[in-house]
Design an enzyme around this catalytic site. Structure first.
Site, PDB file in Angstrom:
ATOM      1  N   HIS A 145       8.987  79.167  59.158  1.00 20.15           N
ATOM      2  CA  HIS A 145       8.446  80.333  58.462  1.00 20.15           C
ATOM      3  C   HIS A 145       9.021  80.467  57.062  1.00 20.15           C
ATOM      4  O   HIS A 145       9.929  79.748  56.674  1.00 20.15           O
ATOM      5  CB  HIS A 145       8.669  81.605  59.290  1.00 20.15           C
ATOM      6  CG  HIS A 145      10.090  81.977  59.543  1.00 20.15           C
ATOM      7  ND1 HIS A 145      10.868  82.633  58.623  1.00 20.15           N
ATOM      8  CD2 HIS A 145      10.869  81.802  60.636  1.00 20.15           C
ATOM      9  CE1 HIS A 145      12.074  82.851  59.140  1.00 20.15           C
ATOM     10  NE2 HIS A 145      12.088  82.345  60.368  1.00 20.15           N
ATOM     11  N   CYS A 161      15.695  79.700  63.204  1.00 20.36           N
ATOM     12  CA  CYS A 161      14.431  79.101  62.763  1.00 20.36           C
ATOM     13  C   CYS A 161      14.572  78.239  61.508  1.00 20.36           C
ATOM     14  O   CYS A 161      15.541  78.333  60.764  1.00 20.36           O
ATOM     15  CB  CYS A 161      13.407  80.197  62.496  1.00 20.36           C
ATOM     16  SG  CYS A 161      12.892  81.061  63.983  1.00 20.36           S
TER      17      CYS A 161
END
Length: 185
Positions: A145, A161
């Site tokens: 992301h 992440c």
């Protein structure tokens, strides 16, 4: 050069990024973290993502021994996934809610956000785009992301992440279809 030896399967799952206490700022990336086309192993097929954690790079393979390379930020040691996943969902300006485990482990950081944040909120760590990574049909809660903290590129700085600068994740997002295999090593 990116080679197959980087891709030895093992697994360890964690959740996503820490809340971004975003402050508008101009960030000058080291040249190596600026998106660029690079040479890779010519045996790698087009249309795969390879994340090389120790180098803080994500490669989008183009075929014929070429890939688009992006600088990334990752989770702190022990909070990164290793293995092969599949992109099963994509979202523009995604909302974000910390996992129950994130709130349990670090209530002072994640507790205030337990009910989530809408997409585009300055403290939403998901940034402009998100690629949702699954193991088979099971959501790993691990994502590729954007980030509201561009100064973290090239660092281990989150709950797990793979994060790119928003402009870079927008470019990648536009090219990557659902079903893309992601190799994280």
């Amino acid at each position: 050069m990116l080679t197959r030896r980087h891709f030895i399967a093992s697994a360890a799952a964690t959740a996503c990024a820490a809340p971004a206490l975003a402050t508008p700022t101009v960030v000058r990336l080291p040249y190596k973290f600026v998106p660029q086309d690079v040479a890779v192993n010519p045996d790698l097929p087009a249309g795969q993502i390879h994340v090389i954690k120790e180098q803080f790079f994500l490669y989008w393979t183009l075929g014929n021994g070429r890939a688009r390379r992006y600088g990334i930020a990752l989770g702190e040691q022990g909070r990164n996934y290793t293995g092969v996943l599949t992109i099963r969902r994509k979202a523009e300006w995604p909302s974000w809610t910390p996992t129950q485990n994130m709130v349990r482990l670090e209530p002072e950081i994640y507790g205030p956000y337990r009910n989530g944040l809408p997409g585009g909120h300055p403290q939403n760590p998901m940034g402009a785009r998100a690629l949702y990574l699954y193991d088979g049909n099971v959501d790993t809660y691990y994502r590729i992301h954007g980030t509201m903290q561009p100064w973290t590129i090239g660092q281990s700085f989150s709950s797990g992440c793979v994060r790119l600068i928003n402009d870079h994740v927008e470019e990648l997002y536009s090219q990557v279809p659902i079903g893309t295999q992601v190799y994280i090593f």
